[in-house]
Design an enzyme around this catalytic site. Sequence first.
Site, PDB file in Angstrom:
ATOM      1  N   GLY A 113      13.043  30.993  -9.431  1.00  0.00           N
ATOM      2  CA  GLY A 113      12.172  30.694 -10.482  1.00  0.00           C
ATOM      3  C   GLY A 113      11.023  29.816 -10.168  1.00  0.00           C
ATOM      4  N   LEU A 121      15.444  47.916 -12.157  1.00  0.00           N
ATOM      5  CA  LEU A 121      14.526  48.777 -12.817  1.00  0.00           C
ATOM      6  C   LEU A 121      14.408  48.303 -14.342  1.00  0.00           C
ATOM      7  CD1 LEU A 121      14.934  52.386 -11.413  1.00  0.00           C
ATOM      8  CD2 LEU A 121      13.061  50.855 -11.181  1.00  0.00           C
ATOM      9  N   HIS A 131       4.785  41.505  -6.902  1.00  0.00           N
ATOM     10  CA  HIS A 131       5.301  41.947  -5.590  1.00  0.00           C
ATOM     11  C   HIS A 131       4.754  41.142  -4.572  1.00  0.00           C
ATOM     12  CE1 HIS A 131       7.647  44.791  -3.158  1.00  0.00           C
ATOM     13  NE2 HIS A 131       6.624  44.720  -2.280  1.00  0.00           N
TER      14      HIS A 131
HETATM   15  C1  GAR Z   1       8.494  36.294  -5.622  1.00  0.00           C
HETATM   16  O1  GAR Z   1       8.070  35.934  -4.066  1.00  0.00           O
HETATM   17  C2  GAR Z   1       8.015  37.566  -5.835  1.00  0.00           C
HETATM   18  O2  GAR Z   1       6.933  38.163  -5.474  1.00  0.00           O
HETATM   19  C3  GAR Z   1       9.361  38.282  -5.349  1.00  0.00           C
HETATM   20  O3  GAR Z   1      10.440  37.673  -5.772  1.00  0.00           O
HETATM   21  C4  GAR Z   1      10.190  36.303  -5.294  1.00  0.00           C
HETATM   22  C5  GAR Z   1      10.739  35.380  -6.666  1.00  0.00           C
HETATM   23  O4  GAR Z   1      10.471  33.956  -6.139  1.00  0.00           O
HETATM   24  N1  GAR Z   1       9.604  39.670  -6.179  1.00  0.00           N
HETATM   25  C6  GAR Z   1       9.850  40.617  -5.198  1.00  0.00           C
HETATM   26  O5  GAR Z   1      10.235  40.672  -4.162  1.00  0.00           O
HETATM   27  C7  GAR Z   1      10.201  41.881  -6.325  1.00  0.00           C
HETATM   28  N2  GAR Z   1      10.091  43.059  -5.497  1.00  0.00           N
HETATM   29  P1  GAR Z   1      10.807  32.784  -7.197  1.00  0.00           P
HETATM   30  O6  GAR Z   1      11.905  33.370  -8.058  1.00  0.00           O
HETATM   31  O7  GAR Z   1      10.759  31.558  -6.603  1.00  0.00           O
HETATM   32  O8  GAR Z   1       9.568  32.890  -8.554  1.00  0.00           O
END
Ligand code: GAR
Length: 190
Positions: A11, A85, A101
């Site tokens: 998060g 999705l 992403h």
């Molecule tokens: C982020 O790096 C985001 O880009 C990635 O998940 C992470 C969440 O981090 N999303 C994906 O890989 C989507 N395919 P967070 O929970 O610390 O914000």
Amino acid sequence: MKIVIFASGSGSNAENIIHHFEGSEITVAGIFCNVEGAGVIERANRLGVSCVLFNREEWKTGNRVDALLASYSPDLIVLAGFLWLFPQRLLDQFPHVINIHPALLPKFGGKGMFGMHVHEAVVAARETETGITVHWVTEKYDDGAPIFQGRCPISPDDDAHAVADKIHELEMAHFPSVVEEVLKDIQPKS
Ligand code: GAR
């Protein structure tokens, strides 16, 4: 205007977006999370943002989750580390949904490409740069029109963890202002 964030991980992006809009007319009205115990839940509690936890059955059928989401009346839905999705039935109701992403789409996207898997694939492919993509969400993985890309170089001795750190820095630096720019082009609901 109101944002709802969908997240399932630590998060850090959700928290960064919440802080970015503090004291403005834009509010993060709620966080929707599909992973029990995810770090984002603790962050939401600490920041006083309501958090809805839902399961796969509720996501598939729309029972409970669709009505709850509608009750927040979001102008924009932001996916920040949400890996399921986003169904067409919700896109019909909420056309403004964006995702972040951690790579330069269309490279290193698609099912199974999330978090460290992406950075490991980028390093294995001996890429010399990577980055982040913010894009509109469709009913397919990582498929919608790009809104923003931020780039960073990869050194030959960077491993997947070093790449992850660079991506995190890019996300912290850019994602909230991209969200703000997107909101400028959206007609408020009320
Ligand atoms: C982020 O790096 C985001 O880009 C990635 O998940 C992470 C969440 O981090 N999303 C994906 O890989 C989507 N395919 P967070 O929970 O610390 O914000």
